[in-house]
Design a protein around this motif. Structure first.
Motif, PDB file in Angstrom:
ATOM      1  N   ASN A 136      12.138 -72.736  13.975  1.00 62.97           N
ATOM      2  CA  ASN A 136      12.192 -72.744  15.432  1.00 62.97           C
ATOM      3  C   ASN A 136      10.787 -72.955  15.986  1.00 62.97           C
ATOM      4  N   ILE A 137      10.617 -74.008  16.784  1.00 55.25           N
ATOM      5  CA  ILE A 137       9.309 -74.321  17.344  1.00 55.25           C
ATOM      6  C   ILE A 137       9.116 -73.504  18.625  1.00 55.25           C
ATOM      7  N   CYS A 138       8.337 -72.456  18.485  1.00 54.27           N
ATOM      8  CA  CYS A 138       8.066 -71.574  19.623  1.00 54.27           C
ATOM      9  C   CYS A 138       6.789 -72.048  20.322  1.00 54.27           C
ATOM     10  N   SER A 139       5.919 -71.137  20.710  1.00 62.99           N
ATOM     11  CA  SER A 139       4.697 -71.498  21.425  1.00 62.99           C
ATOM     12  C   SER A 139       3.808 -70.262  21.476  1.00 62.99           C
ATOM     13  N   GLY A 161      12.144 -64.045  20.197  1.00 67.85           N
ATOM     14  CA  GLY A 161      13.042 -62.912  19.981  1.00 67.85           C
ATOM     15  C   GLY A 161      14.301 -63.325  19.249  1.00 67.85           C
ATOM     16  N   LEU A 162      14.880 -64.451  19.631  1.00 72.09           N
ATOM     17  CA  LEU A 162      16.060 -64.972  18.942  1.00 72.09           C
ATOM     18  C   LEU A 162      15.736 -65.268  17.484  1.00 72.09           C
ATOM     19  N   THR A 163      14.567 -65.834  17.238  1.00 72.67           N
ATOM     20  CA  THR A 163      14.162 -66.165  15.867  1.00 72.67           C
ATOM     21  C   THR A 163      14.081 -64.913  15.009  1.00 72.67           C
ATOM     22  N   THR A 178      12.031 -69.292  10.115  1.00 75.11           N
ATOM     23  CA  THR A 178      10.595 -69.323  10.372  1.00 75.11           C
ATOM     24  C   THR A 178      10.310 -69.707  11.817  1.00 75.11           C
ATOM     25  N   ALA A 179       9.435 -68.950  12.459  1.00 77.48           N
ATOM     26  CA  ALA A 179       8.938 -69.303  13.786  1.00 77.48           C
ATOM     27  C   ALA A 179       7.611 -70.036  13.636  1.00 77.48           C
ATOM     28  N   ILE A 180       7.558 -71.248  14.118  1.00 72.53           N
ATOM     29  CA  ILE A 180       6.304 -71.993  14.189  1.00 72.53           C
ATOM     30  C   ILE A 180       5.761 -71.812  15.604  1.00 72.53           C
ATOM     31  N   ILE A 181       4.522 -71.346  15.715  1.00 69.91           N
ATOM     32  CA  ILE A 181       3.960 -70.977  17.010  1.00 69.91           C
ATOM     33  C   ILE A 181       2.707 -71.809  17.275  1.00 69.91           C
TER      34      ILE A 181
END
Length: 234
Positions: A136-139, A161-163, A178-181
């Protein structure tokens, strides 16, 4: 052969990620609202690696029906989807009090709900198979709100939060999340700004990180990866 599905596939990070997975030898499923761009990119991917399949379908990822139709058709065409990259996103640089009437709704429908819907679509299948990986591409706005982009920050906070929740639900089933930030990354969000690309993260950097995480052993999961410009945020 394994299969990867990427949303927001023809520009910026999504484009770089799709290229990276095709070069890695995975079949890829891509979508875009623009048919001409989509077909052109499909041909580029096939030229780069003629050994992979590329499934391309015109779809607006912020439209739940079109998104689910794309997911279903990709699964039918390619088979089990091993990797889902939730990259679709939009950035609106306004404070909440200055938002247009539909700003928040548009960003929810683009930055958050597609990830929720694709998780519901593919999650049970992955859990039953005891394999799969969601990226998931977060920020960095998922960690520290940006006042000048209030609604964007809210949706990115919710996405992180969902991730985290997805990871907890999937960890007993052998499915990775995985969260990519990313910090300031040279995508279309910056197209009207005068910037030095050497002071920013490049889409290829994000793609490289994802591929290296994907290559890890079955027992290793990267929960979160923060990638910022070396000189600091712009």
């Amino acid at each position: 052969m394994k299969n990867a599905l990427i949303t927001g596939s023809t520009k910026g990070m999504g484009r770089a990620i799709a290229i990276a997975f095709a070069n890695e030898g995975l079949n890829v499923a891509i979508c875009s609202r623009n048919e001409k761009e989509l077909l052109q990119f499909k041909n580029e991917l096939l030229a780069a690696n003629p050994g992979v399949q590329v499934f391309a379908q015109v779809a607006d990822g912020s439209n739940k029906t079109q998104l689910r139709d794309f997911a279903s058709a990709a699964q039918q065409q390619l088979g089990f989807i091993d990797v889902v990259v939730n990259n679709l996103g939009m950035f609106t640089p306004t404070s909440i009090l200055d938002d247009a009437e539909d700003t928040f709704e548009k960003q929810l429908n683009t930055n958050l709900i597609p990830t929720y819907e694709l998780y519901r679509f593919f999650g049970k299948t992955m859990a039953a198979a005891h394999k799969g990986h969601f990226f998931n591409i977060c920020s960095v706005a998922s960690l520290n709100p940006v006042v000048q982009a209030g609604s964007y920050s809210i949706t990115k906070y919710a996405l992180l939060g969902l991730t985290k929740l997805m990871r907890l639900e999937m960890q007993d089933h052998g499915v990775k999340v995985t969260a990519i930030i990313p910090g300031s990354t040279l995508t279309d969000s910056w197209k009207d700004a005068v910037v030095d690309k050497n002071t920013m993260v490049l889409p290829e950097d994000i793609a490289s990180a994802i591929i290296n995480i994907y290559r890890m052993s079955p027992g290793a999961n990267v929960d979160e990866m923060i990638i910022k410009p070396a000189p600091g945020q712009l």
